[in-house]
Structure formats: structure tokens, C-alpha cells
Design an enzyme around this catalytic site. Structure first.
Site, PDB file in Angstrom:
ATOM      1  N   GLU A   1       4.208   4.466  -1.127  1.00 12.75           N
ATOM      2  CA  GLU A   1       4.557   3.827  -2.393  1.00 12.75           C
ATOM      3  C   GLU A   1       5.437   4.754  -3.238  1.00 12.75           C
ATOM      4  OE1 GLU A   1       0.964   0.603  -2.705  1.00 12.75           O
ATOM      5  OE2 GLU A   1       1.038   2.181  -4.229  1.00 12.75           O
ATOM      6  N   PRO A   2       6.116   4.193  -4.251  1.00 12.83           N
ATOM      7  CA  PRO A   2       7.098   4.994  -4.997  1.00 12.83           C
ATOM      8  C   PRO A   2       6.540   6.248  -5.650  1.00 12.83           C
ATOM      9  CG  PRO A   2       7.433   2.663  -5.449  1.00 12.83           C
ATOM     10  CD  PRO A   2       6.165   2.774  -4.648  1.00 12.83           C
TER      11      PRO A   2
ATOM     12  N   GLY B   1       3.797   9.593  -1.257  1.00  9.70           N
ATOM     13  CA  GLY B   1       3.261   9.138   0.017  1.00  9.70           C
ATOM     14  C   GLY B   1       2.046   9.890   0.513  1.00  9.70           C
TER      15      GLY B   1
ATOM     16  N   GLY C   1      -4.818   5.536  11.708  1.00 10.80           N
ATOM     17  CA  GLY C   1      -4.823   5.428  13.164  1.00 10.80           C
ATOM     18  C   GLY C   1      -3.422   5.241  13.721  1.00 10.80           C
TER      19      GLY C   1
ATOM     20  N   ARG D   1       2.822  10.554  14.485  1.00  6.26           N
ATOM     21  CA  ARG D   1       2.856  12.018  14.417  1.00  6.26           C
ATOM     22  C   ARG D   1       2.908  12.628  15.805  1.00  6.26           C
ATOM     23  NH1 ARG D   1      -1.890  12.374   9.733  1.00  6.26           N
ATOM     24  NH2 ARG D   1      -0.487  12.019   7.950  1.00  6.26           N
TER      25      ARG D   1
ATOM     26  N   GLU E   1       5.376  11.150   7.635  1.00  4.05           N
ATOM     27  CA  GLU E   1       4.155  11.238   8.459  1.00  4.05           C
ATOM     28  C   GLU E   1       3.343  12.489   8.130  1.00  4.05           C
ATOM     29  OE1 GLU E   1       4.095   8.518   9.495  1.00  4.05           O
ATOM     30  OE2 GLU E   1       6.001   7.891  10.330  1.00  4.05           O
ATOM     31  N   GLY E   2       3.382  12.900   6.876  1.00  4.40           N
ATOM     32  CA  GLY E   2       2.609  14.058   6.438  1.00  4.40           C
ATOM     33  C   GLY E   2       3.477  15.282   6.253  1.00  4.40           C
ATOM     34  N   THR E   3       3.546  15.792   5.034  1.00  5.26           N
ATOM     35  CA  THR E   3       4.300  17.009   4.755  1.00  5.26           C
ATOM     36  C   THR E   3       3.616  18.219   5.393  1.00  5.26           C
ATOM     37  OG1 THR E   3       3.065  17.431   2.729  1.00  5.26           O
ATOM     38  CG2 THR E   3       5.036  16.041   2.544  1.00  5.26           C
TER      39      THR E   3
ATOM     40  N   PHE F   1      -7.913  18.604  -0.618  1.00  3.63           N
ATOM     41  CA  PHE F   1      -6.842  17.694  -1.016  1.00  3.63           C
ATOM     42  C   PHE F   1      -6.890  17.468  -2.519  1.00  3.63           C
ATOM     43  CE2 PHE F   1      -7.607  16.871   3.421  1.00  3.63           C
ATOM     44  CZ  PHE F   1      -6.334  16.740   3.949  1.00  3.63           C
TER      45      PHE F   1
END
Length: 398
Positions: free
Chosen positions: A138-139, A142, A252, A258, A378-380, A398
Site C-alpha cells: 500500500e502507498p 510495504g 506464503g 523470494r 519482497e522484503g527490504t 519489528f
């Protein structure tokens, strides 16, 4: 003039692969060299996505190739990884397409969809006749999907979706969007009170669905990423994915994508390494090839080590995946390592290429720019570091 040695003369990876895996790799390499490489520099410069290649990818069996049934190839995890490596050796945008189509959109339908949904969408997507996208980010950011603001509410026999998504690959080209939204369910109709994140199959022709390509990109220019606006999009009751409830649903699928990146980023790294290696034997300075200098050889040796270590890690993760024991933390280790080291290899390759390295005569700057996007989606790096930190300490930070 000396001849640059092939990489496999130093490190024999082929010996670790089956005949079937090598066949998939060679098929993908041929496609990348014949259909992508001749046009990719122009497409990157012109910000052009060559949509006519989509059906060709389907004809090769690359779309959803790791899935069983519904026209999918049912290939092994290592075969799929090798295809990702070869496609990204040409350009990250085309590996991204295969990931969005197969590992995200098709995997969501395959994992969580009803039989009717699978039959409706998957065969056409496997052929490349239909395109899917995966609308999660979303803006506002992520990395925190738990803060999702897109909502779905029941109105009689229909669902009504409202919200916005950003950086959604293929959305303006897609026939169907897998949209994740928060459903308020005080009645506990899904077997749980409160609210839950659910997936919906949204035909992109639906009234109120708008996808707008994001302009001004300096990375992934031969690919398409979009903003999505959902303005009272009405869907039938059976548009919901019945098998997914909560964030475990989209996660999932993210882990499938990834995993492809673990391999793919090493393809971009290999392309940069090979360009630098060849140039080191061709370019002469102070009366000899620059590859005859100790500092250049040290760079090449370090690049080769990280490339081979990354591919070996990808292969190990692929074997774990084929045994059904691959964990999310292991995928995070692979994604973090592959992209970080691929970027470092690209940067070192540019130094060996000198000033010419910033031109389109070599693929290095294009790969480096693309890898900045791969590093984020897909994840920093930070998200994967925290996933690994949680696995190590048992404490969530987190």
C-alpha cells in the site's frame, strides 16, 4: 591476447545438477539470449515492456512452472530457480514478470483458490494468454502489511472493496488482480471474530478498478509497476479465496517469490562478472591487459567467490524446498545475501570497466539500477535481517 576462462572451469556447478535441471537452464538461457538480450537495452532506455514475449514465455513452460496441474509444468524447485537465474541474467524485469505471474498471482490461486477459480484462471495464465498481478503493498509502505487499510465489506450477495495499492507489478496489463484486503467480521462468519486479511480475485475490467503505471522510474524501466485505486469495486460472493485467512496467506506467496529472487539476483551478478572478466583480458593499459594487474585479479577473485557462494546457497535452499523443509528464515537468508552481494559484484564490475561501464555498451549499470528495486521488494534488507534476528533470538524486533 589471452582468452578469459569460463566460470565453470573454476567451479563446476553443472556436476551438481540433474539432466532435467540442466535442460530447463539451457532452455531459459537460449530464450534470454535470443529473445531478450537483443532488445533489452533499447527497451530499458525507452521504458518499454515487450508484451509480445509473454505468450512465448508460456510456450516455454516458464509461467507457474513449479506448480502441479492446470497446464503447469510441475518442475522442481531447482529447475525453477535456474530459469530465474538465466532470465535475470538478461534483465531483472523479465524474472520479475515470471515471479509476479507464477510465484505470486498463480501461486495464490493454486494454494488458496477453489477448484472453480483454479480452472478459470490457471490454464490461461500458464499459457500466457492471461496475466495476473498481486496487490498487497500500500502507498504508506510495504513492510507492515498488518497495517493494511484496504477493506472489503459484504453488501448482500456481493463484496465491496475500497482502498489503494502501490508498486503492483503488471497491474495495468493484468486480466486479474489478487487483492488483499481487511475484512471486518464481527459475526465470526469465517470462524474467527474481529477482522482478518483475505484475498480476492478481482477482474481488472471491474468498475472502480484503476491501475496507473508509475512514471519516473530509474530502475526496472523495461517492466511495469502501478498504483491501483479501488473505488467501491463490487465482486460476487465467490470472488474470495477460500483457503487464505490472515497474513499467512500473502506471506506464503511472498516466500515463493523470494525464493526465485535468491536465484535471480545471482543471474544479474553473473552477467556483471562476465562483462568485467571479458573486459579485463581485452582492455590494455600501461602496455598490458588490466587483468594482468594484481588489484584487478583480486577484484575478480572476490567477485567469483561471492557469486559461487550465492549460487551454492540457492542450490542448497532449492534442495531443501524440494524436500518440503525450507523455512521462511532460510529464504530470508538467501534473499538478503543474493541481492546484497549481487549489488556489490555490479559495483566492482563497473570499476573494472572504467568509464565505459556507465554506458549501455555493458549491462552493468542497468543491472545495478534494477537490483536496487529487487533489494527493496519482497522484503527490504532490514526486514530480512529482523526475520533472521527473530530466528536467532526468539524475540521479535519489528
Amino acid at each position: 591476447m589471452t582468452t578469459a576462462p569460463r566460470l565453470d572451469q573454476v567451479f563446476d556447478l553443472d556436476a551438481l545438477l540433474s539432466d532435467e535441471e540442466r535442460e530447463w537452464q539451457q532452455r531459459a538461457r537460449a530464450f534470454a539470449q535470443e529473445r531478450i538480450l537483443p532488445i533489452i537495452e533499447e527497451d530499458f532506455e525507452q521504458r518499454h515492456f515487450r508484451s509480445e514475449l509473454v505468450r512465448e514465455l508460456g510456450e516455454q513452460g516458464f509461467l507457474g512452472m513449479h506448480l502441479q496441474g492446470y497446464g503447469c509444468a510441475g518442475a522442481g524447485a531447482v529447475s525453477y530457480g535456474l530459469v530465474c537465474l538465466e532470465l535475470e541474467a538478461a534483465d531483472s524485469g523479465w524474472r520479475t514478470f515470471v515471479s509476479v505471474q507464477g510465484s505470486l498471482a498463480m501461486s495464490a490461486i493454486h494454494k488458496y483458490g477453489s477448484e472453480e477459480q483454479k480452472q478459470r484462471w490457471l490454464p490461461g495464465m500458464a499459457k500466457g494468454d492471461l496475466i495476473g498481478c498481486f496487490a498487497l503493498t500500500e502507498p504508506q509502505g510495504g513492510s507492515d502489511p498488518a497495517a493494511m487499510t484496504t477493506t472489503a465489506r459484504r453488501d448482500g450477495d456481493e463484496w465491496v472493496l475500497d482502498g489503494a495499492k502501490r508498486w503492483i507489478g503488471l497491474a495495468s496489463l493484468a486480466d486479474v488482480a489478487v487483492v488483499w484486503a481487511r475484512v471486518d467480521d464481527p459475526s465470526g462468519g469465517f470462524g474467527q471474530g474481529g477482522s482478518a486479511v483475505r484475498g480476492f480475485l478481482v477482474p481488472t475490467s471491474a468498475a472502480g478498478f484503476t491501475a496507473t503505471p508509475i512514471d519516473g522510474k530509474l530502475s526496472m524501466r523495461a517492466s511495469v509497476q502501478c498504483d491501483i485505486d479501488l473505488d467501491a469495486v463490487r465482486l460476487p460472493a465467490d470472488a474470495i479465496l477460500p483457503g487464505a485467512s490472515g497474513l499467512s496467506g500473502p506471506f506464503g506467496c511472498l516466500n515463493e517469490a523470494r525464493y526465485g529472487i535468491v536465484w535471480g539476483a545471482m543471474g544479474a551478478a553473473r552477467s556483471c562478472f562476465e562483462a568485467a572478466l571479458a573486459r579485463s583480458t581485452e582492455r590494455e593499459v600501461f602496455g598490458k591487459p588490466i587483468g594482468a594487474n594484481q588489484l584487478t585479479q583480486a577484484k575478480l577473485a572476490d567477485m567469483m567467490l561471492e557469486l559461487e557462494k550465492g549460487i551454492l546457497l540457492a542450490l542448497h535452499l532449492g534442495r531443501l524446498k524440494e524436500r518440503g523443509v525450507l523455512t521462511p528464515a532460510q529464504v530470508s537468508a538467501g534473499k538478503l545475501n543474493s541481492v546484497r552481494e549481487a549489488l556489490e559484484i555490479a559495483h566492482q564490475a563497473r570499476t573494472i570497466l572504467g568509464g565505459d561501464g556507465i554506458t549501455s555498451a555493458f549491462p552493468v549499470m542497468r543491472h545495478a539500477a534494477n537490483l536496487e528495486s529487487v533489494r527493496t521488494y519482497e522484503g527490504t534488507d532490514e526486514i530480512h535481517q529482523l526475520i533472521l534476528g527473530r530466528a536467532l533470538t526468539g524475540l521479535a524486533a519489528f
